[in-house]
Scaffold this motif. Structure first.
Motif, PDB file in Angstrom:
ATOM      1  N   MET A  46       0.666  -1.353  -0.024  1.00 56.91           N
ATOM      2  CA  MET A  46      -0.083  -0.154   0.048  1.00 56.91           C
ATOM      3  C   MET A  46       1.025   1.183  -0.039  1.00 56.91           C
ATOM      4  SD  MET A  46      -2.895   1.055   2.526  1.00 56.91           S
ATOM      5  CE  MET A  46      -3.734   2.544   2.690  1.00 56.91           C
ATOM      6  N   ILE A  47       0.543   2.039  -1.253  1.00 55.82           N
ATOM      7  CA  ILE A  47       1.545   3.296  -1.237  1.00 55.82           C
ATOM      8  C   ILE A  47       0.811   4.477  -0.464  1.00 55.82           C
ATOM      9  CG2 ILE A  47       2.340   5.077  -2.917  1.00 55.82           C
ATOM     10  CD1 ILE A  47       3.774   2.389  -3.208  1.00 55.82           C
ATOM     11  N   VAL A  48       1.383   5.089   0.413  1.00 51.40           N
ATOM     12  CA  VAL A  48       0.747   6.364   0.810  1.00 51.40           C
ATOM     13  C   VAL A  48       1.727   7.344   0.382  1.00 51.40           C
ATOM     14  CG1 VAL A  48       0.062   7.648   2.957  1.00 51.40           C
ATOM     15  CG2 VAL A  48      -0.542   5.098   2.874  1.00 51.40           C
ATOM     16  N   ALA A  49       1.309   8.419  -0.227  1.00 49.20           N
ATOM     17  CA  ALA A  49       1.922   9.533  -1.117  1.00 49.20           C
ATOM     18  C   ALA A  49       1.517  10.503  -0.211  1.00 49.20           C
ATOM     19  CB  ALA A  49       1.786   9.642  -2.418  1.00 49.20           C
ATOM     20  N   ILE A  50       2.790  11.269   0.229  1.00 52.73           N
ATOM     21  CA  ILE A  50       2.421  12.639   1.105  1.00 52.73           C
ATOM     22  C   ILE A  50       2.139  13.781  -0.028  1.00 52.73           C
ATOM     23  CG2 ILE A  50       3.274  14.023   2.787  1.00 52.73           C
ATOM     24  CD1 ILE A  50       2.813  11.137   3.775  1.00 52.73           C
ATOM     25  N   LEU A  51       1.374  14.372  -0.063  1.00 52.99           N
ATOM     26  CA  LEU A  51       0.935  15.496  -0.753  1.00 52.99           C
ATOM     27  C   LEU A  51       1.346  16.908  -0.041  1.00 52.99           C
ATOM     28  CD1 LEU A  51      -2.802  14.413  -1.956  1.00 52.99           C
ATOM     29  CD2 LEU A  51      -0.519  14.307  -3.021  1.00 52.99           C
ATOM     30  N   LYS A  52       1.610  17.851  -0.641  1.00 53.96           N
ATOM     31  CA  LYS A  52       1.437  18.065  -2.394  1.00 53.96           C
ATOM     32  C   LYS A  52       2.553  17.273  -2.908  1.00 53.96           C
ATOM     33  CE  LYS A  52      -1.272  22.092  -2.340  1.00 53.96           C
ATOM     34  NZ  LYS A  52      -1.496  23.560  -2.553  1.00 53.96           N
ATOM     35  N   VAL A 107       3.105  -0.977   3.930  1.00 52.17           N
ATOM     36  CA  VAL A 107       3.045   0.324   3.850  1.00 52.17           C
ATOM     37  C   VAL A 107       4.067   0.995   3.258  1.00 52.17           C
ATOM     38  CG1 VAL A 107       2.162   2.732   4.262  1.00 52.17           C
ATOM     39  CG2 VAL A 107       0.930   0.806   5.215  1.00 52.17           C
ATOM     40  N   LEU A 108       4.311   1.537   2.071  1.00 52.34           N
ATOM     41  CA  LEU A 108       5.432   2.240   1.640  1.00 52.34           C
ATOM     42  C   LEU A 108       4.910   3.879   1.699  1.00 52.34           C
ATOM     43  CD1 LEU A 108       8.366   2.311   0.515  1.00 52.34           C
ATOM     44  CD2 LEU A 108       7.268   2.161  -1.722  1.00 52.34           C
ATOM     45  N   VAL A 109       5.571   4.839   2.430  1.00 49.60           N
ATOM     46  CA  VAL A 109       5.251   5.944   2.496  1.00 49.60           C
ATOM     47  C   VAL A 109       6.189   6.772   1.555  1.00 49.60           C
ATOM     48  CG1 VAL A 109       5.395   8.356   3.773  1.00 49.60           C
ATOM     49  CG2 VAL A 109       4.453   6.236   4.777  1.00 49.60           C
ATOM     50  N   ARG A 118      10.988  15.270   9.986  1.00 51.02           N
ATOM     51  CA  ARG A 118       9.930  15.390  10.731  1.00 51.02           C
ATOM     52  C   ARG A 118       8.378  14.979  10.012  1.00 51.02           C
ATOM     53  NH1 ARG A 118      12.154  20.388  12.894  1.00 51.02           N
ATOM     54  NH2 ARG A 118      11.675  21.193  11.135  1.00 51.02           N
ATOM     55  N   THR A 119       8.345  15.223   8.854  1.00 46.78           N
ATOM     56  CA  THR A 119       7.327  14.969   8.083  1.00 46.78           C
ATOM     57  C   THR A 119       6.947  13.407   7.809  1.00 46.78           C
ATOM     58  OG1 THR A 119       7.459  17.091   6.673  1.00 46.78           O
ATOM     59  CG2 THR A 119       5.881  15.408   5.942  1.00 46.78           C
ATOM     60  N   VAL A 120       7.957  12.609   7.489  1.00 47.99           N
ATOM     61  CA  VAL A 120       7.945  11.232   7.472  1.00 47.99           C
ATOM     62  C   VAL A 120       7.858  10.575   8.620  1.00 47.99           C
ATOM     63  CG1 VAL A 120       8.664  11.000   4.957  1.00 47.99           C
ATOM     64  CG2 VAL A 120      10.262  10.982   6.690  1.00 47.99           C
ATOM     65  N   ALA A 121       8.411  11.172   9.413  1.00 48.29           N
ATOM     66  CA  ALA A 121       8.428  10.445  10.882  1.00 48.29           C
ATOM     67  C   ALA A 121       6.909  10.594  11.440  1.00 48.29           C
ATOM     68  CB  ALA A 121       9.171  11.024  11.870  1.00 48.29           C
ATOM     69  N   PHE A 122       6.450  11.644  11.283  1.00 47.64           N
ATOM     70  CA  PHE A 122       4.847  11.854  11.593  1.00 47.64           C
ATOM     71  C   PHE A 122       4.056  10.908  11.022  1.00 47.64           C
ATOM     72  CE2 PHE A 122       0.892  13.923  11.094  1.00 47.64           C
ATOM     73  CZ  PHE A 122       0.383  14.425  12.484  1.00 47.64           C
ATOM     74  N   ALA A 123       4.209  10.577   9.564  1.00 47.63           N
ATOM     75  CA  ALA A 123       3.297   9.996   8.721  1.00 47.63           C
ATOM     76  C   ALA A 123       3.536   8.524   9.258  1.00 47.63           C
ATOM     77  CB  ALA A 123       3.699  10.041   7.330  1.00 47.63           C
ATOM     78  N   ARG A 124       4.597   8.111   9.560  1.00 47.86           N
ATOM     79  CA  ARG A 124       4.939   6.676   9.817  1.00 47.86           C
ATOM     80  C   ARG A 124       4.162   6.537  11.189  1.00 47.86           C
ATOM     81  NH1 ARG A 124      10.671   4.014   9.780  1.00 47.86           N
ATOM     82  NH2 ARG A 124      11.182   5.513  11.830  1.00 47.86           N
ATOM     83  N   GLU A 125       4.421   7.328  12.153  1.00 43.17           N
ATOM     84  CA  GLU A 125       3.885   6.915  13.649  1.00 43.17           C
ATOM     85  C   GLU A 125       2.425   6.954  13.274  1.00 43.17           C
ATOM     86  OE1 GLU A 125       5.315  10.073  16.257  1.00 43.17           O
ATOM     87  OE2 GLU A 125       7.475   9.301  15.658  1.00 43.17           O
ATOM     88  N   GLY A 131      -2.465   0.567  12.893  1.00 44.13           N
ATOM     89  CA  GLY A 131      -2.365  -0.750  12.641  1.00 44.13           C
ATOM     90  C   GLY A 131      -1.500  -1.355  11.552  1.00 44.13           C
ATOM     91  N   ALA A 132      -0.557  -0.538  10.666  1.00 43.42           N
ATOM     92  CA  ALA A 132      -0.112  -1.082   9.616  1.00 43.42           C
ATOM     93  C   ALA A 132       1.006  -2.159  10.178  1.00 43.42           C
ATOM     94  CB  ALA A 132       0.800   0.133   9.136  1.00 43.42           C
ATOM     95  N   ALA A 133       1.164  -3.246   9.128  1.00 46.32           N
ATOM     96  CA  ALA A 133       2.299  -4.307   9.807  1.00 46.32           C
ATOM     97  C   ALA A 133       3.612  -3.921   9.790  1.00 46.32           C
ATOM     98  CB  ALA A 133       1.827  -5.653   8.857  1.00 46.32           C
ATOM     99  N   ARG A 134       3.826  -2.936   8.617  1.00 43.63           N
ATOM    100  CA  ARG A 134       5.215  -2.532   8.792  1.00 43.63           C
ATOM    101  C   ARG A 134       5.052  -1.172   7.565  1.00 43.63           C
ATOM    102  NH1 ARG A 134      10.615  -5.764   7.845  1.00 43.63           N
ATOM    103  NH2 ARG A 134      11.931  -3.894   7.872  1.00 43.63           N
ATOM    104  N   VAL A 135       5.880  -0.142   7.967  1.00 44.38           N
ATOM    105  CA  VAL A 135       5.907   1.216   7.227  1.00 44.38           C
ATOM    106  C   VAL A 135       7.206   1.100   6.680  1.00 44.38           C
ATOM    107  CG1 VAL A 135       5.513   3.307   7.417  1.00 44.38           C
ATOM    108  CG2 VAL A 135       4.033   2.035   8.578  1.00 44.38           C
ATOM    109  N   ARG A 136       7.640   1.270   5.657  1.00 41.91           N
ATOM    110  CA  ARG A 136       8.949   1.570   4.790  1.00 41.91           C
ATOM    111  C   ARG A 136       8.718   3.064   4.153  1.00 41.91           C
ATOM    112  NH1 ARG A 136       8.845  -3.978   3.780  1.00 41.91           N
ATOM    113  NH2 ARG A 136      10.851  -5.006   4.571  1.00 41.91           N
ATOM    114  N   LEU A 137       9.787   3.682   4.208  1.00 39.73           N
ATOM    115  CA  LEU A 137       9.990   4.984   3.682  1.00 39.73           C
ATOM    116  C   LEU A 137      10.600   5.295   2.154  1.00 39.73           C
ATOM    117  CD1 LEU A 137      10.851   6.800   6.606  1.00 39.73           C
ATOM    118  CD2 LEU A 137       8.705   6.686   6.053  1.00 39.73           C
TER     119      LEU A 137
END
Ligand code: IMP
Ligand code: MG
Length: 188
Positions: A46-52, A107-109, A118-125, A131-137
């Protein structure tokens, strides 16, 4: 004017841009990045793209992931950080949250640039808390000079010099996202 420069007229005046990464270089790098991601992650990521900022990168990356044999789902998070045009204050605000089910997913952020982290740390947390099984960046650009959050990306397009860059989704005061390359202002 050399091959590594461009002139931008989008704010009613001419600004000279030094091209850091051309569109051909970005395209080639994303192809390799997709292979690296496919080698490590399952096909149903699952891709989670950070906008914009990541919208162009994410659009190109998911098509490269398709060619690498993956079947990504795609959702978005829009995060804002208060601050000036070229420096963020550290406070992050959720302007739009992920809508799809995150529980149990790999998940792949995807973000444009990792600076303080800070932005990706926030998204990952936030995704782990849901409940994501795993979050990679995955970030297109890594600017390690200003890192504060003790965070590193799993997949990096380019290690970027400590310059304010624009283009390929990245803005300066809401402009320049449309540029097909990444550059910095020669006169800055
Ligand atoms: P961080 O939270 O400090 O890692 O900052 C990341 C965010 O700041 C990115 O998602 C970008 O939107 C923005 N940003 C950081 N550096 C640049 C830059 O050089 N150009 C444009 N935006 C940037
Ligand atoms: Mg951004």
């Amino acid at each position: 004017m050399g091959a590594r420069q461009a002139t931008d007229r989008s704010e009613g005046r001419e600004r000279r841009l030094e091209i850091l990464y051309s569109s051909a270089e970005i395209e080639a790098r994303i192809r390799d990045l997709a292979q690296d991601i496919a080698a490590v992650m399952g096909p149903d990521v699952m891709i989670v793209a950070i906008l914009k900022g990541s919208f162009i990168f994410a659009a190109d990356l998911v098509r490269a992931l398709h060619h690498a044999g993956m079947r990504p789902r795609i959702d978005f998070m829009m995060l804002g950080s208060y601050g000036t045009a070229t420096a963020s204050s550290g406070r992050i605000e959720v302007l739009h949250d992920v809508r799809d089910e995150v529980q149990g997913r790999e998940v792949l952020v995807v973000d444009d640039i990792l600076e303080s982290g800070r932005t990706v740390a926030f998204a990952r947390e936030r995704l782990m808390a849901r409940g994501a099984a795993r979050v990679r960046l995955c970030v297109l650009l890594d600017k390690p000079g200003k890192r504060g959050a003790g965070i590193e990306a799993d997949f990096v397009g380019f290690r970027c010099p400590d310059q304010f860059v624009v283009g390929y989704g990245l803005d300066y005061a809401h402009h320049y996202r449309e540029l097909p390359f990444i550059g910095y202002f020669a006169d800055a």
